[in-house]
Design a protein around this motif. Structure first.
Motif, PDB file in Angstrom:
ATOM      1  N   LEU A  54      51.989   8.977  44.322  1.00  0.00           N
ATOM      2  CA  LEU A  54      52.358   9.974  43.319  1.00  0.00           C
ATOM      3  C   LEU A  54      53.815  10.397  43.502  1.00  0.00           C
ATOM      4  O   LEU A  54      54.571  10.475  42.532  1.00  0.00           O
ATOM      5  CB  LEU A  54      51.437  11.194  43.398  1.00  0.00           C
ATOM      6  N   VAL A  55      54.200  10.650  44.733  1.00  0.00           N
ATOM      7  CA  VAL A  55      55.586  11.022  45.016  1.00  0.00           C
ATOM      8  C   VAL A  55      56.525   9.916  44.541  1.00  0.00           C
ATOM      9  O   VAL A  55      57.499  10.176  43.825  1.00  0.00           O
ATOM     10  CB  VAL A  55      55.790  11.314  46.525  1.00  0.00           C
ATOM     11  N   GLY A  56      56.219   8.672  44.906  1.00  0.00           N
ATOM     12  CA  GLY A  56      57.081   7.560  44.529  1.00  0.00           C
ATOM     13  C   GLY A  56      57.183   7.363  43.035  1.00  0.00           C
ATOM     14  O   GLY A  56      58.282   7.201  42.487  1.00  0.00           O
ATOM     15  N   ASP A  57      56.050   7.373  42.342  1.00  0.00           N
ATOM     16  CA  ASP A  57      56.040   7.132  40.899  1.00  0.00           C
ATOM     17  C   ASP A  57      56.586   8.308  40.103  1.00  0.00           C
ATOM     18  O   ASP A  57      57.532   8.147  39.325  1.00  0.00           O
ATOM     19  CB  ASP A  57      54.608   6.857  40.417  1.00  0.00           C
ATOM     20  N   ALA A  58      55.962   9.453  40.250  1.00  0.00           N
ATOM     21  CA  ALA A  58      56.231  10.584  39.364  1.00  0.00           C
ATOM     22  C   ALA A  58      57.412  11.450  39.800  1.00  0.00           C
ATOM     23  O   ALA A  58      58.099  12.020  38.960  1.00  0.00           O
ATOM     24  CB  ALA A  58      54.981  11.463  39.254  1.00  0.00           C
ATOM     25  N   LEU A  59      57.632  11.547  41.094  1.00  0.00           N
ATOM     26  CA  LEU A  59      58.620  12.501  41.576  1.00  0.00           C
ATOM     27  C   LEU A  59      59.921  11.871  42.052  1.00  0.00           C
ATOM     28  O   LEU A  59      60.919  12.575  42.213  1.00  0.00           O
ATOM     29  CB  LEU A  59      58.017  13.337  42.711  1.00  0.00           C
ATOM     30  N   LEU A  60      59.927  10.548  42.265  1.00  0.00           N
ATOM     31  CA  LEU A  60      61.138   9.910  42.794  1.00  0.00           C
ATOM     32  C   LEU A  60      61.675   8.838  41.857  1.00  0.00           C
ATOM     33  O   LEU A  60      62.735   8.998  41.266  1.00  0.00           O
ATOM     34  CB  LEU A  60      60.863   9.326  44.175  1.00  0.00           C
ATOM     35  N   TRP A  61      60.953   7.707  41.703  1.00  0.00           N
ATOM     36  CA  TRP A  61      61.511   6.575  40.961  1.00  0.00           C
ATOM     37  C   TRP A  61      61.593   6.804  39.464  1.00  0.00           C
ATOM     38  O   TRP A  61      62.590   6.444  38.844  1.00  0.00           O
ATOM     39  CB  TRP A  61      60.752   5.288  41.290  1.00  0.00           C
ATOM     40  N   PHE A  62      60.576   7.390  38.839  1.00  0.00           N
ATOM     41  CA  PHE A  62      60.678   7.608  37.399  1.00  0.00           C
ATOM     42  C   PHE A  62      61.838   8.546  37.068  1.00  0.00           C
ATOM     43  O   PHE A  62      62.642   8.240  36.169  1.00  0.00           O
ATOM     44  CB  PHE A  62      59.355   8.096  36.795  1.00  0.00           C
ATOM     45  N   PRO A  63      61.986   9.675  37.762  1.00  0.00           N
ATOM     46  CA  PRO A  63      63.158  10.520  37.466  1.00  0.00           C
ATOM     47  C   PRO A  63      64.490   9.792  37.683  1.00  0.00           C
ATOM     48  O   PRO A  63      65.423   9.966  36.905  1.00  0.00           O
ATOM     49  CB  PRO A  63      63.010  11.701  38.433  1.00  0.00           C
ATOM     50  N   ARG A  64      64.563   8.959  38.720  1.00  0.00           N
ATOM     51  CA  ARG A  64      65.801   8.210  38.953  1.00  0.00           C
ATOM     52  C   ARG A  64      66.085   7.244  37.806  1.00  0.00           C
ATOM     53  O   ARG A  64      67.202   7.184  37.289  1.00  0.00           O
ATOM     54  CB  ARG A  64      65.715   7.415  40.252  1.00  0.00           C
ATOM     55  N   LEU A  65      65.079   6.472  37.441  1.00  0.00           N
ATOM     56  CA  LEU A  65      65.271   5.411  36.460  1.00  0.00           C
ATOM     57  C   LEU A  65      65.312   5.917  35.023  1.00  0.00           C
ATOM     58  O   LEU A  65      66.070   5.392  34.203  1.00  0.00           O
ATOM     59  CB  LEU A  65      64.156   4.364  36.620  1.00  0.00           C
ATOM     60  N   ALA A  66      64.522   6.899  34.693  1.00  0.00           N
ATOM     61  CA  ALA A  66      64.432   7.365  33.310  1.00  0.00           C
ATOM     62  C   ALA A  66      65.381   8.517  33.001  1.00  0.00           C
ATOM     63  O   ALA A  66      65.859   8.634  31.874  1.00  0.00           O
ATOM     64  CB  ALA A  66      62.994   7.798  32.996  1.00  0.00           C
ATOM     65  N   GLU A  67      65.628   9.358  33.989  1.00  0.00           N
ATOM     66  CA  GLU A  67      66.391  10.576  33.730  1.00  0.00           C
ATOM     67  C   GLU A  67      67.739  10.611  34.431  1.00  0.00           C
ATOM     68  O   GLU A  67      68.544  11.513  34.192  1.00  0.00           O
ATOM     69  CB  GLU A  67      65.550  11.792  34.142  1.00  0.00           C
ATOM     70  N   GLY A  68      67.974   9.668  35.337  1.00  0.00           N
ATOM     71  CA  GLY A  68      69.238   9.628  36.059  1.00  0.00           C
ATOM     72  C   GLY A  68      69.409  10.743  37.069  1.00  0.00           C
ATOM     73  O   GLY A  68      70.538  11.094  37.419  1.00  0.00           O
ATOM     74  N   VAL A  69      68.305  11.302  37.548  1.00  0.00           N
ATOM     75  CA  VAL A  69      68.386  12.367  38.550  1.00  0.00           C
ATOM     76  C   VAL A  69      67.894  11.850  39.902  1.00  0.00           C
ATOM     77  O   VAL A  69      67.110  10.908  39.980  1.00  0.00           O
ATOM     78  CB  VAL A  69      67.580  13.615  38.139  1.00  0.00           C
ATOM     79  N   SER A  70      68.378  12.470  40.946  1.00  0.00           N
ATOM     80  CA  SER A  70      67.991  12.096  42.306  1.00  0.00           C
ATOM     81  C   SER A  70      67.299  13.274  42.979  1.00  0.00           C
ATOM     82  O   SER A  70      67.944  14.117  43.608  1.00  0.00           O
ATOM     83  CB  SER A  70      69.225  11.693  43.117  1.00  0.00           C
ATOM     84  N   PRO A  71      65.969  13.347  42.832  1.00  0.00           N
ATOM     85  CA  PRO A  71      65.243  14.467  43.430  1.00  0.00           C
ATOM     86  C   PRO A  71      65.370  14.486  44.957  1.00  0.00           C
ATOM     87  O   PRO A  71      65.433  13.439  45.598  1.00  0.00           O
ATOM     88  CB  PRO A  71      63.789  14.196  43.030  1.00  0.00           C
ATOM     89  N   LYS A  72      65.417  15.683  45.491  1.00  0.00           N
ATOM     90  CA  LYS A  72      65.421  15.850  46.953  1.00  0.00           C
ATOM     91  C   LYS A  72      63.988  16.144  47.359  1.00  0.00           C
ATOM     92  O   LYS A  72      63.516  17.272  47.221  1.00  0.00           O
ATOM     93  CB  LYS A  72      66.361  16.972  47.355  1.00  0.00           C
TER      94      LYS A  72
END
Length: 177
Positions: A54-72
């Motif tokens: 869940l962390v990898g899909d929803a909270l890390l990679w999707f935001p990086r790839l779709a939104e251009g953000v880098s969650p901490k």
């Protein structure tokens, strides 16, 4: 780029299919003790490994790839302690990938992904290869879960990509008949 996009869409569809099959046909039947048991996985239990997915899909990679953000975030964080809610959040997380990938431009797929790692290091990687990693990440951890299920004496899920492709082919043939 059409062949690459089609391949990535297949991988996104597989990611959702394999996750649903694993959760609904195997994890759902587990007693709570087996579900939470430390079975020596990198994230200890099946619950811990599913949380990591869940962390990898929803909270890390999707935001990086779709939104251009880098969650901490921490890769081992417990994003969802509740078992039924974790299942639903995982299914919701994998469901967004195929529509997202289907609408990516060839330019974006051929470009670079710029993000900051969880350790705070700015990084640039090929976009399409990094997207492939994000979609394949679940395969690695579903394999760990499969091994743990087998080790605990439960049936082993048959969730290889070819199983999905065969099921899709059968469905197409039935619709044409």
């Amino acid at each position: 780029m059409t062949a690459l996009r089609n391949h990535l869409c297949t991988m996104a569809r597989y990611h959702a299919w394999a996750t649903r099959k694993l959760l609904d046909e195997h994890v759902a039947q587990l007693p709570e003790a087996d579900y939470r048991r430390d079975c020596g996985l990198f994230f200890k239990s099946l619950h811990g490994t599913l949380n990591h997915l869940l962390v990898g899909d929803a909270l890390l990679w999707f935001p990086r790839l779709a939104e251009g953000v880098s969650p901490k975030i921490k890769l081992d964080m417990e994003a969802e302690p509740d078992r039924p809610r974790l299942r639903q959040r995982l299914l919701d997380a994998v469901a967004v990938w195929e529509p997202f990938v289907a609408h990516l431009s060839g330019e974006r797929l051929a470009g670079e992904l710029h993000y900051t790692t969880t350790q705070g290091v700015p990084t640039s990687l090929p976009y399409a290869a990094t997207l492939a990693h994000a979609l394949n990440h679940g395969t690695h951890h579903r394999g760990q879960i499969t091994a743990a299920l087998t080790m605990m004496g439960h049936p082993s899920p048959e969730i290889d990509l070819v199983w999905m492709l065969q099921a899709e082919r059968r469905q197409q043939e039935q619709q044409q008949a």
